[in-house]
Motif scaffolding. Structure first.
Motif, mmCIF file in Angstrom:
data_model
loop_
_atom_site.group_PDB
_atom_site.id
_atom_site.type_symbol
_atom_site.label_atom_id
_atom_site.label_comp_id
_atom_site.label_asym_id
_atom_site.label_seq_id
_atom_site.Cartn_x
_atom_site.Cartn_y
_atom_site.Cartn_z
ATOM 1 N N ALA A 402 0.833 -1.201 0.000
ATOM 2 C CA ALA A 402 0.000 0.000 0.000
ATOM 3 C C ALA A 402 0.866 1.249 0.000
ATOM 4 O O ALA A 402 1.956 1.264 0.573
ATOM 5 C CB ALA A 402 -0.916 0.002 1.234
ATOM 6 N N GLY A 403 0.382 2.299 -0.669
ATOM 7 C CA GLY A 403 1.103 3.560 -0.688
ATOM 8 C C GLY A 403 0.863 4.309 -1.977
ATOM 9 O O GLY A 403 -0.055 3.983 -2.749
ATOM 10 N N LYS A 404 1.666 5.344 -2.219
ATOM 11 C CA LYS A 404 1.610 6.037 -3.497
ATOM 12 C C LYS A 404 1.906 5.038 -4.610
ATOM 13 O O LYS A 404 2.601 4.046 -4.409
ATOM 14 C CB LYS A 404 2.620 7.182 -3.531
ATOM 15 N N GLU A 405 1.397 5.329 -5.824
ATOM 16 C CA GLU A 405 1.448 4.333 -6.890
ATOM 17 C C GLU A 405 2.857 3.809 -7.144
ATOM 18 O O GLU A 405 3.079 2.601 -7.233
ATOM 19 C CB GLU A 405 0.861 4.910 -8.178
ATOM 20 N N GLY A 406 3.836 4.704 -7.261
ATOM 21 C CA GLY A 406 5.202 4.270 -7.541
ATOM 22 C C GLY A 406 5.779 3.438 -6.413
ATOM 23 O O GLY A 406 6.430 2.412 -6.645
ATOM 24 N N GLN A 407 5.541 3.874 -5.178
ATOM 25 C CA GLN A 407 6.060 3.155 -4.012
ATOM 26 C C GLN A 407 5.427 1.770 -3.897
ATOM 27 O O GLN A 407 6.121 0.773 -3.655
ATOM 28 C CB GLN A 407 5.789 3.970 -2.750
ATOM 29 N N ALA A 408 4.099 1.693 -4.070
ATOM 30 C CA ALA A 408 3.406 0.408 -3.970
ATOM 31 C C ALA A 408 3.852 -0.543 -5.073
ATOM 32 O O ALA A 408 4.015 -1.743 -4.848
ATOM 33 C CB ALA A 408 1.894 0.626 -4.035
ATOM 34 N N ALA A 409 4.074 -0.001 -6.275
ATOM 35 C CA ALA A 409 4.529 -0.843 -7.393
ATOM 36 C C ALA A 409 5.897 -1.422 -7.100
ATOM 37 O O ALA A 409 6.138 -2.623 -7.343
ATOM 38 C CB ALA A 409 4.547 -0.031 -8.682
ATOM 39 N N ARG A 410 6.810 -0.603 -6.585
ATOM 40 C CA ARG A 410 8.160 -1.092 -6.289
ATOM 41 C C ARG A 410 8.144 -2.190 -5.240
ATOM 42 O O ARG A 410 8.800 -3.226 -5.390
ATOM 43 C CB ARG A 410 9.054 0.069 -5.835
ATOM 44 N N LEU A 411 7.399 -1.967 -4.144
ATOM 45 C CA LEU A 411 7.335 -2.979 -3.088
ATOM 46 C C LEU A 411 6.673 -4.249 -3.608
ATOM 47 O O LEU A 411 7.141 -5.366 -3.337
ATOM 48 C CB LEU A 411 6.570 -2.436 -1.884
ATOM 49 N N ALA A 412 5.605 -4.106 -4.383
ATOM 50 C CA ALA A 412 4.916 -5.276 -4.924
ATOM 51 C C ALA A 412 5.838 -6.065 -5.846
ATOM 52 O O ALA A 412 5.853 -7.301 -5.833
ATOM 53 C CB ALA A 412 3.653 -4.851 -5.671
ATOM 54 N N GLY A 413 6.624 -5.354 -6.645
ATOM 55 C CA GLY A 413 7.551 -6.036 -7.546
ATOM 56 C C GLY A 413 8.619 -6.802 -6.795
ATOM 57 O O GLY A 413 8.952 -7.946 -7.138
ATOM 58 N N LEU A 414 9.188 -6.184 -5.770
ATOM 59 C CA LEU A 414 10.197 -6.870 -4.952
ATOM 60 C C LEU A 414 9.585 -8.071 -4.234
ATOM 61 O O LEU A 414 10.199 -9.142 -4.156
ATOM 62 C CB LEU A 414 10.791 -5.896 -3.940
ATOM 63 N N ALA A 415 8.372 -7.890 -3.713
ATOM 64 C CA ALA A 415 7.708 -8.982 -3.000
ATOM 65 C C ALA A 415 7.371 -10.124 -3.953
ATOM 66 O O ALA A 415 7.502 -11.301 -3.594
ATOM 67 C CB ALA A 415 6.443 -8.463 -2.325
ATOM 68 N N ARG A 416 6.944 -9.801 -5.176
ATOM 69 C CA ARG A 416 6.648 -10.838 -6.173
ATOM 70 C C ARG A 416 7.862 -11.731 -6.393
ATOM 71 O O ARG A 416 7.733 -12.962 -6.433
ATOM 72 C CB ARG A 416 6.221 -10.171 -7.483
ATOM 73 N N THR A 417 9.029 -11.108 -6.535
ATOM 74 C CA THR A 417 10.252 -11.881 -6.752
ATOM 75 C C THR A 417 10.598 -12.722 -5.537
ATOM 76 O O THR A 417 10.912 -13.916 -5.648
ATOM 77 C CB THR A 417 11.413 -10.942 -7.094
ATOM 78 N N ARG A 418 10.536 -12.121 -4.365
ATOM 79 C CA ARG A 418 10.937 -12.854 -3.146
ATOM 80 C C ARG A 418 9.980 -14.009 -2.860
ATOM 81 O O ARG A 418 10.421 -15.104 -2.486
ATOM 82 C CB ARG A 418 10.998 -11.910 -1.952
ATOM 83 N N ILE A 419 8.686 -13.784 -3.037
ATOM 84 C CA ILE A 419 7.714 -14.856 -2.802
ATOM 85 C C ILE A 419 8.001 -16.041 -3.717
ATOM 86 O O ILE A 419 8.026 -17.196 -3.288
ATOM 87 C CB ILE A 419 6.277 -14.335 -3.012
ATOM 88 N N ALA A 420 8.228 -15.739 -4.998
ATOM 89 C CA ALA A 420 8.493 -16.813 -5.959
ATOM 90 C C ALA A 420 9.770 -17.557 -5.617
ATOM 91 O O ALA A 420 9.842 -18.789 -5.755
ATOM 92 C CB ALA A 420 8.567 -16.238 -7.366
ATOM 93 N N GLU A 421 10.792 -16.833 -5.180
ATOM 94 C CA GLU A 421 12.048 -17.487 -4.796
ATOM 95 C C GLU A 421 11.856 -18.362 -3.565
ATOM 96 O O GLU A 421 12.350 -19.495 -3.512
ATOM 97 C CB GLU A 421 13.126 -16.435 -4.534
ATOM 98 N N GLN A 422 11.136 -17.828 -2.569
ATOM 99 C CA GLN A 422 10.934 -18.578 -1.330
ATOM 100 C C GLN A 422 10.085 -19.822 -1.555
ATOM 101 O O GLN A 422 10.286 -20.849 -0.902
ATOM 102 C CB GLN A 422 10.262 -17.680 -0.286
ATOM 103 N N LEU A 423 9.137 -19.743 -2.488
ATOM 104 C CA LEU A 423 8.238 -20.865 -2.746
ATOM 105 C C LEU A 423 8.725 -21.769 -3.878
ATOM 106 O O LEU A 423 8.052 -22.743 -4.230
ATOM 107 C CB LEU A 423 6.827 -20.347 -3.060
ATOM 108 N N GLY A 424 9.884 -21.439 -4.473
ATOM 109 C CA GLY A 424 10.437 -22.274 -5.539
ATOM 110 C C GLY A 424 9.604 -22.280 -6.803
ATOM 111 O O GLY A 424 9.478 -23.319 -7.465
#
Length: 599
Positions: A402-424
């Motif tokens: 959650a946050g301003k559009e640019g900030q939320a997009a950046r966090l969501a993108g980083l989280a997308r990568t980390r989730i996929a890595e953690q879950l294989g």
């Protein structure tokens, strides 16, 4: 017989048994089996096992030499017994019984071993890079690089491109990264710059009437190192084409990249697949929404969704108030995560805080029952609608940025990568290409409080002059594009702005006067006034291509003589001081840097 060798160290086979041969190479390993000495002799091509026993006059010399000494050995090819055949070596069915040995160069004690796969500190590896390059993995990477460059060159020529060389000493540019400057001896007080890229020269080649240019081009930028960026210098497959649309550029370079990746997809038996032609086209804004960045890794199946509307008037007050304040909420699914423990969700939340964000909200679904503070407060019916909209399963999870559009997009993108890595979830056996297209021509600079170029000032705006004169600058798109593979940006490119009047107008919107454009970009603007064809191109990074094919996490592993992260060459001691005489010839005086506080 040749002075040094009749065969290289990977050439001998069962059919050579009984032959007298001469081999030269480095002592890779030695193994003493009680009166029988085995030596692995290594050259550029491979390894041959050398044997010496008490009947061999070579035994005393072989016993005395250190590993990495350079030897020439005369001997007889013998068959190995079935029990001692080494199927991992091309020469594994034979060995050479040493009759004579010449020490060409005796090695002293080594600062680091060559045999084995142990890792060593970067400073040792780079200070003794000539030893590091002898190691099997690094040696193979550099040979892969040579093969890739040869393949790129051949495929470009087959596509009708001609190779040209552009200057290394050129003028400094006010745009882009920091230049490396070279002082002029014959023009005191003036400097050349090493090219950040051959950008202007390749466009001028199009103006000069050459139709399809390419070059394996060295580029120089004084910028900090990253895992996928070498400090100082790098190489790119630079190309430009005349009388082309954006799709023409894609159609020319896609077969080249696809062909090279297919050619080396099975390098060292990795057996990887390459996304089919044509590569997928993803608009910039769609990429930022669905993947959280403009270089998406399409091997990752997770897609981000905007769920802002679901939290208008929500019982989850934090998100409701954020939405009322003009913020956005992005959802990042975590397939199968709900079946595990809550620790995964807590760890992700702590990770987000460690990245400088306030955290990640989440809902964990276990056996169809949603849990967590968001589900509890958002309301049962609203949560069910949210889960249905995201098509989540009975044991999935979902995180929220959650946050301003640019900030939320950046966090969501980083989280997308980390989730996929953690879950294989990321398939390491695929190369997934895509084009990111329709970049904004302009953006608003919050610090300078003005509109500025967002990507490349020399790109043609979509809609050309009409768009510049009649549209909100922040709504104008450009014919700019990036090619991305597995989350790595290989290059940026564009259809160029070849019309002076459009260039002046685009720069005017960004706050530049016509006089500034004429002064800063005189060579290009003057050339365009003499008749310029529509043209465009790109420049995929050679180092990054090889890094992907070699499956290396750091670009240093595929560069012959890389520098450290601080742009130092430890082996050659560069950069280094120069003499007072050299400085006087260049009319330069060195001013000592002020001491740092507390030093």
């Amino acid at each position: 017989m040749h002075a040094y060798r009749t065969h290289h160290c990977a050439a001998l086979r069962q059919s050579d048994v009984g032959a007298t041969v001469r081999l030269s190479g480095w002592v890779h390993r030695k193994r003493d089996h009680g009166g029988v000495l085995f030596v692995d002799l290594r050259d550029h091509y491979g390894i041959t096992q050398i044997v010496a026993d008490s009947d061999s006059p070579a035994l005393p010399v072989l016993e005395a030499v250190r590993v990495e000494s350079v030897l020439t050995i005369d001997g007889e090819v013998k068959a190995r017994s079935a029990a001692t055949v080494n199927a991992n070596l091309p020469s594994g069915e034979i060995e050479v019984f040493a009759r004579a040995v010449t020490v060409q160069s005796a090695a002293h004690e080594l600062p680091m071993p060559v045999a084995g796969e142990n890792e060593y500190p970067e400073d040792i590896r780079l200070r003794y890079r000539f030893l590091d390059l002898r190691r099997e993995k690094v040696h193979a990477n550099i040979m892969l690089r040579a093969g890739v460059i040869s393949s790129l060159r051949r495929r470009m020529i087959e596509q009708g491109f001609t190779e040209f060389q552009t200057p290394i000493l050129t003028a400094s540019s006010p745009e882009g990264a920091r230049d490396y400057l070279v002082p002029s001896r014959v023009h005191p007080g003036k400097f050349y710059a090493l090219p950040q890229a051959p950008q202007m020269f390749k466009q001028l080649l199009m103006v000069a009437g050459f139709d399809r240019y390419f070059q394996i081009a060295p580029c120089f930028r004084d910028e900090d190192a990253r895992a996928d960026r070498s400090p100082g210098e790098f190489y790119q497959l630079d190309f430009e084409m005349s009388f082309v649309t954006q799709e023409d550029v894609f159609a020319a370079i896609e077969p080249v990249l696809h062909g090279v990746f297919e050619e080396y997809a099975d390098w060292q038996g990795k057996g990887r697949s390459v996304s089919p032609l044509p590569f997928r086209r993803i608009p910039y804004r769609e990429s930022m929404l669905r993947y959280g960045n403009d270089k998406p890794d399409l091997r990752n199946p997770i897609e981000i969704a905007d769920v802002t509307d679901h939290f208008h008037g929500s019982g989850f007050g934090i998100f409701a108030s954020l939405v009322e304040g003009g913020n956005v909420i992005r959802a990042i699914p975590a397939p199968g995560a709900g079946a595990g423990s809550r620790k995964f969700f807590d760890d992700m939340n702590n990770w987000a805080r460690g990245e400088g964000y306030s955290g990640l909200g989440y809902i964990n679904i276990k056996d169809g029952v949603p849990g967590g503070p968001i589900a509890k407060n958002h309301g049962e019916e609203a949560t069910a609608k949210l889960i249905a909209a995201l098509r989540l399963g009975d044991n999935d999870g979902v995180f929220f940025a959650a946050g301003k559009e640019g900030q939320a997009a950046r966090l969501a993108g980083l989280a997308r990568t980390r989730i996929a890595e953690q879950l294989g979830l990321i398939d390491a056996n695929r190369f997934e290409f895509c084009w990111i297209v329709d970049f904004p021509m302009f953006e608003y600079d919050e610090d300078a409080k003005k509109v500025d170029f967002s990507h490349n000032p020399f790109s043609m705006p979509q809609g050309e002059m009409e768009a510049l004169e009649n549209s909100d600058p922040l709504d104008i798109l450009a014919y700019q594009y990036d090619i991305v593979c597995n989350g790595v940006e290989l290059s940026s490119g564009a259809i160029r702005n070849h019309k002076p009047e459009i260039m002046y107008k685009a720069f005017e919107i960004a706050g530049y006067t016509q006089e500034q454009v004429d002064a800063d970009f005189a060579g290009m603007i003057n050339a365009f006034k003499c008749g310029a064809p529509p043209h465009g191109g790109s420049a995929p990074g050679v180092d990054r291509i090889v890094m992907l094919l070699a499956d290396e996490p750091n670009i240093r592993e595929v560069i012959t003589f890389p520098m450290t992260q601080k742009a130092e060459d430890l082996m050659m001691n560069a950069p280094s001081p120069v003499t007072a005489k050299q400085l006087r010839e260049l009319n330069i005086r060195v001013i000592e840097a002020p001491a740092k506080p507390g030093a």
